[in-house]
Design a protein around this motif. Structure first.
Motif, mmCIF file in Angstrom:
data_model
loop_
_atom_site.group_PDB
_atom_site.id
_atom_site.type_symbol
_atom_site.label_atom_id
_atom_site.label_comp_id
_atom_site.label_asym_id
_atom_site.label_seq_id
_atom_site.Cartn_x
_atom_site.Cartn_y
_atom_site.Cartn_z
ATOM 1 N N ALA A 69 0.810 -1.220 0.000
ATOM 2 C CA ALA A 69 0.000 0.000 0.000
ATOM 3 C C ALA A 69 0.840 1.265 0.000
ATOM 4 N N ALA A 70 2.116 1.165 0.340
ATOM 5 C CA ALA A 70 2.994 2.338 0.392
ATOM 6 C C ALA A 70 3.361 2.767 -1.021
ATOM 7 N N PRO A 71 3.455 4.072 -1.254
ATOM 8 C CA PRO A 71 3.810 4.544 -2.593
ATOM 9 C C PRO A 71 5.263 4.195 -2.929
ATOM 10 N N GLY A 72 5.481 3.619 -4.079
ATOM 11 C CA GLY A 72 6.833 3.228 -4.481
ATOM 12 C C GLY A 72 7.526 4.314 -5.281
ATOM 13 N N PRO A 73 8.777 4.074 -5.668
ATOM 14 C CA PRO A 73 9.545 2.879 -5.294
ATOM 15 C C PRO A 73 10.102 2.997 -3.869
ATOM 16 N N VAL A 74 10.230 1.863 -3.212
ATOM 17 C CA VAL A 74 10.823 1.828 -1.883
ATOM 18 C C VAL A 74 12.243 1.278 -2.019
ATOM 19 N N ASP A 75 13.234 2.119 -1.762
ATOM 20 C CA ASP A 75 14.624 1.685 -1.906
ATOM 21 C C ASP A 75 15.104 0.877 -0.707
ATOM 22 N N LEU A 76 14.659 1.249 0.487
ATOM 23 C CA LEU A 76 15.179 0.635 1.699
ATOM 24 C C LEU A 76 14.045 0.352 2.673
ATOM 25 N N ALA A 77 13.981 -0.896 3.168
ATOM 26 C CA ALA A 77 12.996 -1.259 4.181
ATOM 27 C C ALA A 77 13.728 -1.670 5.451
ATOM 28 N N LEU A 78 13.336 -1.066 6.572
ATOM 29 C CA LEU A 78 13.868 -1.432 7.878
ATOM 30 C C LEU A 78 12.844 -2.356 8.534
ATOM 31 N N ILE A 79 13.240 -3.590 8.813
ATOM 32 C CA ILE A 79 12.298 -4.594 9.307
ATOM 33 C C ILE A 79 12.514 -4.799 10.796
ATOM 34 N N LEU A 80 11.511 -4.405 11.575
ATOM 35 C CA LEU A 80 11.571 -4.500 13.034
ATOM 36 C C LEU A 80 10.330 -5.219 13.537
ATOM 37 N N VAL A 81 10.194 -6.479 13.148
ATOM 38 C CA VAL A 81 9.073 -7.307 13.570
ATOM 39 C C VAL A 81 9.646 -8.556 14.232
ATOM 40 N N PRO A 82 8.847 -9.311 14.997
ATOM 41 C CA PRO A 82 9.349 -10.544 15.613
ATOM 42 C C PRO A 82 9.891 -11.505 14.567
ATOM 43 N N ALA A 83 10.801 -12.377 15.002
ATOM 44 C CA ALA A 83 11.479 -13.288 14.073
ATOM 45 C C ALA A 83 10.497 -14.100 13.244
ATOM 46 N N ALA A 84 9.425 -14.565 13.866
ATOM 47 C CA ALA A 84 8.467 -15.400 13.146
ATOM 48 C C ALA A 84 7.809 -14.660 11.991
ATOM 49 N N ALA A 85 7.745 -13.322 12.074
ATOM 50 C CA ALA A 85 7.079 -12.538 11.031
ATOM 51 C C ALA A 85 8.034 -12.056 9.949
ATOM 52 N N VAL A 86 9.333 -12.278 10.153
ATOM 53 C CA VAL A 86 10.306 -11.741 9.193
ATOM 54 C C VAL A 86 10.189 -12.375 7.811
ATOM 55 N N PRO A 87 10.085 -13.722 7.664
ATOM 56 C CA PRO A 87 9.962 -14.278 6.313
ATOM 57 C C PRO A 87 8.796 -13.678 5.534
ATOM 58 N N GLY A 88 7.670 -13.459 6.204
ATOM 59 C CA GLY A 88 6.540 -12.828 5.533
ATOM 60 C C GLY A 88 6.850 -11.405 5.119
ATOM 61 N N ALA A 89 7.587 -10.686 5.971
ATOM 62 C CA ALA A 89 7.960 -9.310 5.627
ATOM 63 C C ALA A 89 8.890 -9.292 4.411
ATOM 64 N N ILE A 90 9.776 -10.292 4.309
ATOM 65 C CA ILE A 90 10.656 -10.377 3.141
ATOM 66 C C ILE A 90 9.831 -10.629 1.885
ATOM 67 N N ASP A 91 8.843 -11.507 1.974
ATOM 68 C CA ASP A 91 7.957 -11.743 0.829
ATOM 69 C C ASP A 91 7.257 -10.451 0.419
ATOM 70 N N ASP A 92 6.834 -9.656 1.403
ATOM 71 C CA ASP A 92 6.202 -8.370 1.098
ATOM 72 C C ASP A 92 7.178 -7.449 0.365
ATOM 73 N N CYS A 93 8.459 -7.461 0.791
ATOM 74 C CA CYS A 93 9.473 -6.627 0.135
ATOM 75 C C CYS A 93 9.633 -7.022 -1.326
ATOM 76 N N VAL A 94 9.621 -8.338 -1.580
ATOM 77 C CA VAL A 94 9.761 -8.811 -2.957
ATOM 78 C C VAL A 94 8.586 -8.327 -3.799
ATOM 79 N N ARG A 95 7.371 -8.473 -3.291
ATOM 80 C CA ARG A 95 6.185 -8.055 -4.048
ATOM 81 C C ARG A 95 6.182 -6.552 -4.298
ATOM 82 N N ALA A 96 6.710 -5.789 -3.333
ATOM 83 C CA ALA A 96 6.682 -4.328 -3.458
ATOM 84 C C ALA A 96 7.879 -3.790 -4.239
ATOM 85 N N GLY A 97 8.792 -4.649 -4.644
ATOM 86 C CA GLY A 97 9.947 -4.186 -5.412
ATOM 87 C C GLY A 97 10.952 -3.401 -4.591
ATOM 88 N N VAL A 98 11.059 -3.721 -3.298
ATOM 89 C CA VAL A 98 12.018 -3.046 -2.428
ATOM 90 C C VAL A 98 13.442 -3.384 -2.885
#
Length: 697
Positions: A69-98
């Protein structure tokens, strides 16, 4: 992990047009809240995009429910979520073109095999989707030219100081945070800083390569817990030399205890230490062994004045301190040479008669008590002396306002000359606060230890004078063989390489042994030949000066079978006795993990492990370079002849070492190890009296 210096990922990491904070939080004191505050407080000018479905707005910024939902392009993502949620956050980065993602979260490879597997899969998913990953278990990065402070480290909250052109990158966030604060305390504001954590994708060497390509950075300080792959390290160190920039490396895991600690910390594996050290030295990398040395070195480099020669002139008010300095400098490989007569006449105008114009120069306490520019003139005159490459000023009981006045004169002298001027101030730090501030503001390197000052200059001098040798071509086309070659089986190889060996015959019976001995001169050497036995003397597999070869054959076979019933004997090698000489060893460890083969030369025989007088170099070596290597042995005088004893044919030794090194270089990683022990050096020629050769195939 190939070096991707200056590539697209480095641009998006260091110069992001937008930064998303995945797991943004309004909770005061949280890591996510601190990361957001750092971005805003230090003047990041790009778009900041908080991401958390719980909020519609954070700190006056629109908060997005997801990266999509964030306006792109996103060059850098800082991921500060629990370890269990990190793989999902990485998948989100891939879809968003981070472009790049920094994973601050812990709970991966440092926890063991299960966490390591999750980490590996996460990194593979990121790379497959075009996202480069920093971390996990890291504290982020800082890049001052872009106003980017993408970290939650408390060290940044105290301020960053003026940018110095110095960058730091390391695996440990805690060490990195300490270095950031300690450097600031010593007047060094880092231009860039990064913590690589578990290095699932981008590692210390990758980040260092990216930093080197930035015009604003001229020194990269590194903390390693794992040795980078050889091809990557060789490329990085060569690039630093090409750009005229410095790498300063602190590495843990150099001891068995250190390796265990490093492994428990990040799951790191320590690689081929010797090859790493040799590659580093050849390219002028400055190696240090603790954080203090890392700081000392960058403080010196911040002054932008290379140590171009070994000549150090010491100026002090204490004859005792001067003597201590001379001892330290000599031990560090530097020199306290004599000043020119003209220089001594000029500085004598400012020094009382009871002082000394000899190096170390004792100016006495009176010089510092005078309310004039005497300190400046003495230092400036000495810096102009052709024999002075570096000036060491040792201050003792000079404090308060007088110390500040002297500090200003030292700054003026330092700024008037291209040569380094450094200060060792032996005083209570509380009594020289203003003087310390003056020196640090003007990047005049200050230490509270004479020894540390001497050794940091020695490190800089070695790095400045480092030269990569001109290497001969590797030898190719020699059939390598497989498994383990015995001395008898390896004889054709020595012949092909032009390495002399005693004439010998492989026999399989007592009768054949007697016949061979008669043909070879009667008095011979017998050696057991088995790929399973590399240390023959330990199992009774060597007899020297044998006159009854048949009996010796039977006794040797019985002894070897008793000691090693599992070993299959190819036979017994009967060799002609060679004249006595100086026993050396020549060994080569094959190429591994992208590093070149390592050649070891030393004094050999059965006491080689006791004396451990060895030197090492990277293969291949020319004969002149092999000869120079021999001069670095502690026992090198023995090779030249000693107290009436004949010397050795050093040229023949060097030719043999060169040939073996070229052969090893031609084999690359197909060679596991090669050793001749002893290589007997005679007054005329050499004899390879033993051979162990093992291949990786």
């Amino acid at each position: 992990m190939p070096v991707d210096s200056g590539g697209h990922w480095a641009c998006r990491l260091l110069h992001p047009r937008s930064v998303a904070i995945v797991g943004a939080s309004a909770r005061a004191g949280s890591l996510a809240a601190q990361a957001l505050a750092n971005l805003r407080d230090f003047g990041y000018g790009g778009r900041i995009l908080p991401v958390n479905a719980k909020y519609g707005e954070l700190d006056g910024l629109l908060c997005y429910p997801s990266l999509d939902a964030a306006p792109g392009p996103v060059d850098l993502a800082l991921i500060l979520v629990p370890a269990a949620a990190v793989p999902g956050a990485i998948d989100d980065c891939v879809r968003a073109g981070v472009g790049t993602a920094v994973v601050f979260s812990s709970g991966f490879g440092e926890l063991g095999a299960e966490g390591l597997e999750v980490q590996r899969l996460m990194a593979e998913a990121a790379r497959a989707g075009g996202v480069r990953l920093l971390g996990p278990n890291c504290q982020g990065l800082i890049y001052r030219p872009a106003g980017l402070v993408a970290t939650f480290s408390e060290a940044a909250q105290a301020g960053l100081g003026d940018s110095s052109g110095i960058a730091y990158v390391g695996q440990s966030g805690a060490i990195g945070g300490s270095f950031l604060g300690l450097a600031r305390e010593r007047g060094i504001g880092l231009t860039a800083w990064a913590s690589s954590g578990n290095q699932a994708d981008l590692g210390v060497a990758d980040l260092a390569a990216g930093f080197l390509e930035e015009d604003e950075i001229r020194v990269v300080a590194m903390y390693l817990e794992a040795i980078p792959p050889g091809a990557q390290w060789r490329q990085l160190t060569a690039r630093a030399r090409q750009l005229g920039k410095n790498l300063v490396v602190l590495r843990s895991g150099r001891s068995d205890a250190g390796r265990r600690a490093a492994a428990s910390h990040t799951g790191a594996m320590i690689g081929p230490d010797t090859a790493f050290e040799l590659v580093s030295a050849e390219h002028g990398v400055i190696g240090v062994t603790d954080v203090d040395q890392l700081l000392d070195t960058v403080v010196e480099l911040a002054a932008r004045k290379p140590v171009r020669g070994p000549g150090v002139t010491v100026v002090t008010s204490s004859g005792g301190a001067g003597g201590i300095a001379a001892d330290w400098l000599d031990g560090a490989g530097l020199q306290t040479g004599e000043l020119a007569a003209e220089t001594r006449r000029e500085i004598a105008k400012f020094i009382p008669a009871y002082g000394s114009t000899s190096n170390p120069v004792d100016v006495t306490a009176q010089l510092f008590a005078q309310d004039d520019d005497s300190v400046f003139h003495v230092c400036r005159t000495i810096l102009d002396d052709p024999g002075t490459d570096v000036l060491m000023m040792i201050m003792t009981n000079v404090t308060g306002a007088r110390a500040a006045r002297v500090a200003r004169q030292l700054v003026a002298a330092a700024e008037s000359s291209p040569k380094p001027l450094g200060v060792a101030w032996l005083a209570d730090g509380n009594q020289i606060t203003e003087a310390t501030k003056i020196l640090r503001e003007h990047h005049v390197p200050l230490h509270d230890s004479i020894g540390r000052k001497a050794h940091v200059w020695a490190r800089l001098y070695r790095a400045h004078t480092a030269r990569s040798p001109v290497r001969p071509a590797p030898l190719t086309g020699v059939v390598p063989g497989t498994g383990v070659l015995t001395e008898a089986a390896g004889a054709p190889l020595l012949d092909a390489l032009g390495v002399p060996r005693p004439e010998g015959v492989l026999v399989t019976s007592a009768e054949e042994a007697a016949e061979a001995a008669a043909r070879l001169g009667g008095r011979v050497v017998l050696k057991a030949q088995s790929p399973a036995i590399t240390h023959k003397s330990e199992v009774g597999g060597v007899r020297v000066g044998v006159t009854d070869a048949a009996s010796a054959y039977r006794e040797m076979v019985d002894a070897v079978h008793a000691a090693r019933p599992d070993a299959v004997l190819d036979g017994i090698l009967v060799q002609r006795m060679v004249p006595p000489g100086i026993e050396l060893l020549v060994g080569v460890e094959g190429a591994a993990d992208g590093y070149p083969p390592v050649v070891t030369v030393g004094f050999g025989g059965v006491t080689a492990e006791v004396y451990q007088d060895v030197v090492t170099a990277l293969a291949p070596l020319s004969s002149p370079d092999a000869r120079e290597l021999l001069t670095r042995l502690r026992g090198a005088p023995l090779l030249r002849g000693y107290r009436g004893r004949p010397g050795a044919d050093v040229d023949a030794v060097a030719a043999a070492v060169s040939a073996l090194s070229r052969y090893a270089a031609g084999l690359g990683d197909r060679l596991a190890e090669l050793e001749i022990n002893p290589l007997i050096a005679h007054p005329n020629g050499v004899s390879a009296a033993d051979l162990v050769l093992r291949f990786t195939d």
